[in-house]
Design an enzyme around this catalytic site. Structure first.
Site, PDB file in Angstrom:
ATOM      1  N   SER A 227       0.830  -1.193   0.000  1.00 31.05           N
ATOM      2  CA  SER A 227       0.000   0.000   0.000  1.00 31.05           C
ATOM      3  C   SER A 227       0.869   1.249   0.000  1.00 31.05           C
ATOM      4  CB  SER A 227      -0.973  -0.040   1.172  1.00 31.05           C
ATOM      5  OG  SER A 227      -1.948   0.972   1.053  1.00 31.05           O
ATOM      6  N   ASP A 380      -2.519   6.263  -3.839  1.00 32.69           N
ATOM      7  CA  ASP A 380      -1.308   5.624  -3.350  1.00 32.69           C
ATOM      8  C   ASP A 380      -0.847   4.539  -4.326  1.00 32.69           C
ATOM      9  OD1 ASP A 380      -3.273   3.759  -2.805  1.00 32.69           O
ATOM     10  OD2 ASP A 380      -2.524   3.241  -0.823  1.00 32.69           O
ATOM     11  N   ASP A 382      -0.886   1.274  -4.706  1.00 38.19           N
ATOM     12  CA  ASP A 382      -1.789   0.223  -5.190  1.00 38.19           C
ATOM     13  C   ASP A 382      -3.193   0.763  -5.440  1.00 38.19           C
ATOM     14  OD1 ASP A 382      -2.269   0.484  -2.394  1.00 38.19           O
ATOM     15  OD2 ASP A 382      -3.177  -1.497  -2.331  1.00 38.19           O
ATOM     16  N   ASP A 384      -5.652   2.033  -3.694  1.00 39.16           N
ATOM     17  CA  ASP A 384      -6.840   1.759  -2.893  1.00 39.16           C
ATOM     18  C   ASP A 384      -7.179   2.936  -1.983  1.00 39.16           C
ATOM     19  OD1 ASP A 384      -4.773   1.418  -1.059  1.00 39.16           O
ATOM     20  OD2 ASP A 384      -5.545  -0.464  -0.239  1.00 39.16           O
TER      21      ASP A 384
END
Length: 690
Positions: A227, A380, A382, A384
């Protein structure tokens, strides 16, 4: 090909040939020189532990690691660290075995000290050739173990369900160091152990992985990401066939299988029994984007938003893969930060690729100032999580918190759906907003004052995903046939008639969603929804802060302050555990001189949500003060931190509203009260650690 020094001379090792690495390791271990070498190394490790230079637990884990691991890279790296007396580094790498928990794996993939063996041959972006050697690290050793255990669990689960077929797994990865390497390893282990493995052709977001698990009718999904963690970290998150991160009973079952795997070495199945590797690409992207477009509630409003100016940045991550084409297709005018559109696991233009932090948005905000943009959206690595900055009436760009972003989305969607006749007095009780306990109660006020339910969950979007699965499974059996392929309008009709319609929800930590076709937080979807909210404000001649003030005048003023204390490494883990135990065993009776009115210990007590579902046990304490302020305390599940959430509010009299003047006057007082609360907490933490 590269070389590492072994047995006093250079041995060739193919970096991606697991078989050759295992073969050479076996040959070396059988040699008299290797036995002597290992004996000497073991003696040094035991001696260091006995002298207090090295934790006994670290020494035990290190010796087990040497016995169970397969690669000479491991041995060479450990020898170098021992020879250099880098005991703190070895403690950090070995004080525990990286446990496969309910969130999967997450840890350092590049050590604080990089050994010569790890550095290997030069790599793009300057990363080491091999990931961090250690039991408590994200590396090929733990990736292999995790995948072996997951495969065992899936096969046993299919057999128990009387489903005679190969397990199917979808794998996605972000732009971090080693993400593609780990993905390739997962695909190899999975197929060699008899699973079909679907792999994306390049980096993809976490929410698209969730969508793909559902659209591909897979049994599980894996996303390789950490993340918004620092560049040296990576992770491994597991999803089940519903597209949500695993929860009980699957979580415990998978954890048990993974933690029972002692080595990265396994025996591949005969060729005829292995699974297929399936490449995913544009066809999944297009299907996902089609569903994202359905999040727009008022297409005409969006079409007319030609004067809305947006700056978007993916902060070197996966956001540009889907969010940019979605903004194009919807007709939004936007610019990007060119330097941050480059997918780069170093995240070189920011201190941290976390859209919660002002610094991560600095370049996008500078561009917005130059271009006169109304809105900055950042995602960010990834994709999410989504962070936002907006232009206020003074022409300045100001940050919007995760609580405020989610509240604006909830306010707009509820009002628009009521206006469109989708939500009515008759079906409002079938509509739900879901939030975590540590997310603002403003969203609860928005739901309840419009007749909707507000369901609160523990931190972690997997619990929101679990609720969405519950609502789907409550539909009549005939409605479940082909449900995943139905258009949004039809699934909404079914849920309103037979189950619960999820309007939107999320977490204060900048994670949101507004539909059930993705079962995780979705920054692609959040960007689409928030751009519509911005278009709505612009159409009314309002800035987004002014729209937020409208929400406050109607529902009350809510302010939150999030803080955390970071304690890294083995020593830090001890401090965090000490604090958690201290709060549980000696909870405060007053904070900042204000009496504690109520205290909920989620690790020691059983609670139920508004739907009657039992809330799982978790290390979290919520303290309610007599003056209406609230504190939540919990250790992070993904970072070496203990987190503190502070809540303050001022509500108008029943049935009333704040005037603009009243609202302006009470804001500083609420803010000051939370700042004083945080100072008091910090002093108390120092006392508890003393």
């Amino acid at each position: 090909m590269f070389t590492v020094p072994l047995n006093g001379y250079l041995q060739p090792i193919r970096s991606r040939d697991r078989g050759i690495i295992c073969h050479l390791s076996f040959v070396i271990r059988d040699s008299p020189f290797h036995t002597s070498r290992m004996t000497d190394l073991r003696e040094k490790i035991v001696a260091a532990a006995s002298q207090g230079l090295f934790l006994e637990a670290s020494a035990k884990n290190l010796l087990q690691f040497l016995d169970r691991s397969s690669s000479p890279i491991y041995l060479a790296s450990i020898e170098e660290l021992v020879a250099g007396g880098h005991w703190q580094e070895l403690d950090d790498r070995f004080f525990k075995t990286l446990a496969f928990g309910t969130g999967g794996l997450r840890g350092r993939t590049i050590g604080k000290i990089v050994t010569r063996a790890e550095q290997g041959a030069p790599q793009p972006l300057g990363r080491p050739e091999f990931s961090c050697v250690g039991a408590n690290a994200m590396n090929a050793y733990n990736i292999s173990r995790a995948t072996q255990g997951l495969v065992v669990y899936l096969k046993e689960w299919l057999a128990a369900s009387q489903l005679v077929r190969r397990p199917k797994i979808v794998v996605a990865h972000d732009t971090r160091h080693f993400s593609r390497d780990f993905t390739e390893l997962v695909a190899t282990v999975g197929t060699e152990l008899g699973c079909d493995v679907c792999v994306f052709e390049g980096p993809r977001s976490t929410p698209e992985l969730s969508f793909a698990v559902r659209s591909q009718s897979a049994d599980a999904g894996i996303v390789i990401t950490a993340s918004h963690n620092p560049p040296h970290d990576n992770g491994y998150k597991v999803y089940f066939g519903d597209g949500a991160q695993v929860v009980e009973p699957h979580a415990s079952g998978i954890i048990h299988k993974v933690n029972a795997v002692e080595s990265d070495v396994y025996e591949p199945l005969p060729a005829a029994e292995r699974g297929e590797r399936i490449l995913l690409g544009n066809e999944v992207d297009q299907a996902y984007k089609q569903r994202l477009a359905s999040l727009i509630l008022d297409p005409e409003l969006v079409r007319q938003a030609r004067d809305l100016r947006i700056v978007f940045t993916s902060i070197h991550g996966t956001g540009g893969v889907i969010t940019k084409p979605m903004l194009d297709e919807l007709g939004f005018r936007y610019s990007t930060v060119p330097e941050q559109e480059i997918q780069d696991g170093r995240f070189p233009t920011v201190k941290s690729p976390n859209p919660e932090n002002a610094e991560a948005l600095a370049m996008a905000i500078d561009l917005a100032r130059k271009e006169g943009a109304d809105l900055v959206i950042a995602t960010d690595p990834d994709c999410d999580r989504m962070g936002v900055a907006v232009r206020n009436r003074r022409g300045e760009m100001e940050l919007v918190t995760g609580n405020q972003i989610g509240s604006l989305m909830a306010h707009y969607r509820v009002k628009k759906l009521i206006q469109q006749g989708v939500i009515t007095p008759e079906n409002a009780s079938h509509c739900v907003i879901i939030k975590t306990f540590v997310t603002t109660d403003l969203q609860k006020a928005i739901a309840e004052q419009n007749g909707l339910r507000c369901v609160e969950t523990l931190t972690g979007f997997k619990y929101i995903g679990q609720k969405l699965g519950k609502y789907e499974n409550a539909l009549p059996p005939e409605a479940l046939v082909g449900y995943r392929c139905l258009p949004e309008a039809e699934t909404r009709r079914l849920r309103l008639a037979h189950s619960s319609y999820y309007v939107c929800g999320g977490e204060e930590s900048y994670g949101y969603s507004a539909a059930d076709f993705v079962r995780d937080k979705d920054a692609n979807g959040a960007a689409v929804v928030f751009c519509e909210v911005a278009a709505y404000a612009k159409s009314r001649g309002l800035t987004l802060p002014e729209l937020l003030d409208e929400v406050y005048t109607e529902h009350g003023y809510y302010l939150e302050q999030n803080a955390s204390l970071t304690f890294e490494g083995a020593e830090g883990a001890v401090k965090i555990a000490k604090l958690v135990a201290s709060y549980a065993e000696h909870p405060p009776t007053e904070v900042e001189g204000v009496a504690v009115a109520a205290l909920r210990n989620f690790a020691a007590e059983t609670f139920h949500d508004v739907e009657g579902d039992e809330i799982p046990r978790e290390n979290m304490i919520i303290i309610e003060l007599a003056d209406g302020r609230r504190i939540a305390i919990r250790p992070s599940g993904t970072e070496p931190k203990i987190k503190f959430y502070l809540f303050g509010k001022q509500a108008p009299e029943a049935g009333g509203r704040f005037t603009p003047e009243q609202l302006a006057n009470l804001k500083p007082a609420v803010k000051s009260s939370l700042e004083a609360l945080w100072r008091s907490i910090q002093t108390d933490v120092e006392r508890r650690l003393a």
